[in-house]
Motif scaffolding. Sequence first.
Motif, PDB file in Angstrom:
ATOM      1  N   ALA A  89      27.081  50.443  39.663  1.00  0.00           N
ATOM      2  CA  ALA A  89      25.946  50.013  38.839  1.00  0.00           C
ATOM      3  C   ALA A  89      25.211  48.851  39.491  1.00  0.00           C
ATOM      4  O   ALA A  89      23.967  48.785  39.467  1.00  0.00           O
ATOM      5  N   GLN A  90      25.958  47.910  40.082  1.00  0.00           N
ATOM      6  CA  GLN A  90      25.326  46.779  40.755  1.00  0.00           C
ATOM      7  C   GLN A  90      24.504  47.236  41.959  1.00  0.00           C
ATOM      8  O   GLN A  90      23.401  46.732  42.207  1.00  0.00           O
ATOM      9  N   LEU A  91      25.042  48.176  42.705  1.00  0.00           N
ATOM     10  CA  LEU A  91      24.299  48.699  43.861  1.00  0.00           C
ATOM     11  C   LEU A  91      23.019  49.388  43.408  1.00  0.00           C
ATOM     12  O   LEU A  91      21.944  49.222  44.026  1.00  0.00           O
ATOM     13  N   ALA A  92      23.098  50.139  42.341  1.00  0.00           N
ATOM     14  CA  ALA A  92      21.921  50.848  41.850  1.00  0.00           C
ATOM     15  C   ALA A  92      20.862  49.874  41.343  1.00  0.00           C
ATOM     16  O   ALA A  92      19.659  50.174  41.395  1.00  0.00           O
ATOM     17  N   ALA A  93      21.308  48.699  40.856  1.00  0.00           N
ATOM     18  CA  ALA A  93      20.365  47.738  40.297  1.00  0.00           C
ATOM     19  C   ALA A  93      19.720  46.843  41.338  1.00  0.00           C
ATOM     20  O   ALA A  93      18.760  46.124  41.037  1.00  0.00           O
ATOM     21  N   ASP A 150      36.287  48.818  38.326  1.00  0.00           N
ATOM     22  CA  ASP A 150      35.595  48.147  39.431  1.00  0.00           C
ATOM     23  C   ASP A 150      34.604  49.080  40.111  1.00  0.00           C
ATOM     24  O   ASP A 150      33.489  48.678  40.473  1.00  0.00           O
ATOM     25  N   ILE A 151      34.999  50.348  40.276  1.00  0.00           N
ATOM     26  CA  ILE A 151      34.111  51.328  40.912  1.00  0.00           C
ATOM     27  C   ILE A 151      32.834  51.493  40.098  1.00  0.00           C
ATOM     28  O   ILE A 151      31.714  51.465  40.638  1.00  0.00           O
ATOM     29  N   ALA A 152      32.999  51.665  38.792  1.00  0.00           N
ATOM     30  CA  ALA A 152      31.827  51.839  37.927  1.00  0.00           C
ATOM     31  C   ALA A 152      30.922  50.609  37.971  1.00  0.00           C
ATOM     32  O   ALA A 152      29.682  50.727  38.036  1.00  0.00           O
ATOM     33  N   ARG A 153      31.531  49.419  37.939  1.00  0.00           N
ATOM     34  CA  ARG A 153      30.742  48.186  37.952  1.00  0.00           C
ATOM     35  C   ARG A 153      29.992  48.031  39.267  1.00  0.00           C
ATOM     36  O   ARG A 153      28.782  47.715  39.285  1.00  0.00           O
ATOM     37  N   ARG A 178      25.985  35.515  32.072  1.00  0.00           N
ATOM     38  CA  ARG A 178      26.786  35.020  33.203  1.00  0.00           C
ATOM     39  C   ARG A 178      27.372  36.185  33.998  1.00  0.00           C
ATOM     40  O   ARG A 178      27.368  36.185  35.227  1.00  0.00           O
ATOM     41  N   ARG A 179      27.889  37.178  33.274  1.00  0.00           N
ATOM     42  CA  ARG A 179      28.430  38.351  33.959  1.00  0.00           C
ATOM     43  C   ARG A 179      27.315  39.083  34.709  1.00  0.00           C
ATOM     44  O   ARG A 179      27.490  39.532  35.833  1.00  0.00           O
ATOM     45  N   PHE A 180      26.167  39.184  34.077  1.00  0.00           N
ATOM     46  CA  PHE A 180      25.016  39.842  34.688  1.00  0.00           C
ATOM     47  C   PHE A 180      24.573  39.108  35.950  1.00  0.00           C
ATOM     48  O   PHE A 180      24.307  39.716  36.988  1.00  0.00           O
ATOM     49  N   ARG A 181      24.487  37.787  35.881  1.00  0.00           N
ATOM     50  CA  ARG A 181      24.134  36.986  37.059  1.00  0.00           C
ATOM     51  C   ARG A 181      25.119  37.237  38.194  1.00  0.00           C
ATOM     52  O   ARG A 181      24.729  37.403  39.350  1.00  0.00           O
ATOM     53  N   SER A 182      26.424  37.257  37.843  1.00  0.00           N
ATOM     54  CA  SER A 182      27.437  37.498  38.865  1.00  0.00           C
ATOM     55  C   SER A 182      27.266  38.873  39.490  1.00  0.00           C
ATOM     56  O   SER A 182      27.349  39.033  40.708  1.00  0.00           O
ATOM     57  N   ASP A 183      27.000  39.856  38.626  1.00  0.00           N
ATOM     58  CA  ASP A 183      26.796  41.213  39.137  1.00  0.00           C
ATOM     59  C   ASP A 183      25.581  41.294  40.048  1.00  0.00           C
ATOM     60  O   ASP A 183      25.539  42.110  40.976  1.00  0.00           O
ATOM     61  N   GLN A 184      24.609  40.453  39.783  1.00  0.00           N
ATOM     62  CA  GLN A 184      23.389  40.465  40.594  1.00  0.00           C
ATOM     63  C   GLN A 184      23.533  39.643  41.875  1.00  0.00           C
ATOM     64  O   GLN A 184      22.603  39.554  42.668  1.00  0.00           O
TER      65      GLN A 184
END
Length: 901
Positions: free
Chosen positions: A893-897, A887-890, A767-773
């Motif tokens: 990472a989302q932008l890179a993915a 938040d910055i790290a997260r 769920r967290r991964f989906r949100s990040d995506q």
Amino acid sequence: MQREETATDKSDARYPWRCVPISHRVQEPTPTSLELRTVTKPDLPTQYAPAEVETRSYERWVAEGYFRADPASGREPYCIVLPPPNVTGSLHVGHALDHSIQDALIRRARMRGFETLWLPGTDHAGIATQNVVERELAKEGLTRHDLGREEFVRRVWQWKEEYGGRILSQMRKLGDSVDWSRERFTMDPGLSRAVQTIFKRLFDDGLIYRAERIINWCPRCLTALSDIEVEHSDDEGELVSIRYGDGDASIVVATTRAETMLGDTAVAVHPEDERYRHLVGTEVELPLTGRRIPIVADEHVDPEFGTGAVKVTPAHDPNDFEIGRRHSLPSITMMDERGVVTAPGPFEGLDRFAARAAVVAALREQGRIVAEKRPYIHAVGHCSRCKTVVEPRLSLQWFVKVEPLAKAAGDAVRDGRTRIHPPEMAKRYFDWVDNMHDWCISRQLWWGHRIPVWYGPNGEVVCVGPDEEPPPGYEQDPDVLDTWFSSGLWPFSTLGWPDTTTDLERFYPTTVLVTGYDILFFWVARMMMFGLYAMDGKPPFREVALHGMVRDQFGKKMSKSFGNVVDPLDWIERYGADATRFTLLRGANPGADVAISEDWAAGSRNFCNKIWNATRFALINGATVPDEPPAFADLTAADRWILGRLRSVITAVDEAYEDYEFAKLCDALYHFAWDEVCDWYVEIAKIQIAEGGERAERTRLVLGYVFDNLLRLLHPLVPFVTEELWRALTGKPSITIAPWPTTKGLQEDPEADAELAEFRHLVTEVRRFRSDQGLKPGQRVASRLDLTGTRLAVHEKAIRTLLRLDEPTDSFSATARLVVGSATVEIDTAGAIDVAAERRRLEKDLAAARKEAQQAAAKLGNEQFLAKAPENVIAKVRARAAQAEADIARLEAQLAALPAG
């Protein structure tokens, strides 16, 4: 207060679920094993509306007699006598906390099968009530003296009958399950008889006497005050140092009450103070008066404080009074009962504060002011009723000789007859009872219990008991007793003492007293003294559970001047009684202050709504309540897990109740109900029910059993919403008389716990991964699950349902991959998100997070801020900085993915 399973075991006859008076209930046959009762379950509205439920439920509870105690039942008694609120009062937030705790205890005890008595009543509140009626008279241009004593007292009774029950109706709104048939008032005939009886016994035993002593005096109310009727605050004043005498024979004293020097009869120094040893035994002239007063040596004087010399005014200071007694000094009263100077001379007739300024001016003119400190912050006592500055005053009053009574009160706690919670509060109790001064019990009022002492024409003194008559021609003492005298009898006078009644024999000693630690010294100690004295060494309660004061969310004391006072009736109207109660109880730790906020009340309302919606789901999906949990061997891991969790929570809640840890038990129930039952088991149950067949039927049984027990566990805390839901779920008349949950038939299953922990971890991470995506919660996407090496293969369907993951198609191409433990989840997000839009959103959020991090870092790098800001403010900034970095790290990472494009 050890848990007694037998209390419930022996009271099965109490729960036949028929709407008939309790005394006429009969036992129904007990269903065997998983036999289900066929009931008609009423439909629940889609939303919970407290206002539509609360009054209706409460009136039905009272009408059915659920709160009424039956002393002939044979069940083990559990009794609480409600600390009587003032008859002038309305329900404030402190009452709401106090009552919520007591109601939770009494409701749980009732469900456990005890014969419960929660006895309500009000205190006549001498000063407060007299002041209210005098203000009403003032509107008519009258005083009590215009009416005379008899007519004035009649008017007070009239006011009490018309307006004095306001707080009792407000207790109903909160849900107090008190026995209204036993309601008491401290001036009821029976309680008045108890007051006369114990006064005469104490008088005859030489424990009540009349003497001149220094007491707290209110120049506005014109009466003595008890310590608890005096409120202390740090006020601005002035400290003046005055030179008494001249030359080598002079001595300097400092005072904040310069006007009282007109009543000085000595100056005192410490006997070992070398500076003044040569002056001890000499005399010095008292300025402005021409009188000469002695210099005495007394060990009470602190040589390190000020000049090491103190003025002694025996008639206007309690410490000075004791010095005066030790040195046989005269006592000169220099002001009257209204605070007006009576000492002959230029200051006669001046109000005490005007006299203070005039005395200082006269001393300054004579060059006798050595130093002045202004403003000087010092503690000043005020009348709690009218806020007038209290004056220590020598007065002829009635006193209780407390030494033997206080010793007994201390011994009862030391030997365990009464236990104090939390235990560390016992030291404060001992500090009080071991050092208690004789108690001034007379008040110069007209409303209250008249002192039963009569004076003959030749100075004879007769104390008259309740069944006695004074001799002809005798006149009764005009004073009334301190309100705390009659309320000190409350635990046994309300049960019928001095008569031997069934209630007294069954319910005394009471089980527990719940009260704030702020009146531990004043009220609790007095009840202990009187209870032990009147009841042959039996203390009035087995346990004393102390709670703290209610404060705002920042830990600040509630005050009208701060604008942070909470009206519980306002919260009840807006959020419901249950939400108000739960907010208070969730912050209640033994002996600790309780912080609350409106946001938390709104959160408690949301919790009630969550329970409402989840129970509706259970009803809609055919949940059925068995008498025992289904056989574990036939259940899924999710079923076994939630039943094991139920067992753990029942145990944790019972343990917390034993130590009055309401915050702990509320927290356990909140997280079990919201996080485990509603957020996880209900969602899994939907999937299992949808499968149909025997699994669906067993799920309905588990669902019904869990909600039945959860509602019963929650009932003492949130009685109204649980009543409505439980009746709908079970078809039975009332949860108030339902048995308390036990762990019988429940077992913990470590294997199921581990399996569900793995399941929940996977779902949470995806769920967290989906949100990040950037995937919306309800958005379905194709995925490939590799559950090899895990225990989750049997849960694949549930995992896909909860995560909105479709089976992979022929065109499946993984654009994102997540590894959780031994499980791998691949997702095809192609076409599922607008990459460009998502990139813009993430970059905007990243810029905001970086700005937040910079601002927090700047504050934390500012030494001035760190030196001056309160620790809680600094902690919040540090938390903001840590969150911003996370938040910055997260976001990076989302932008890179994100896919290219």
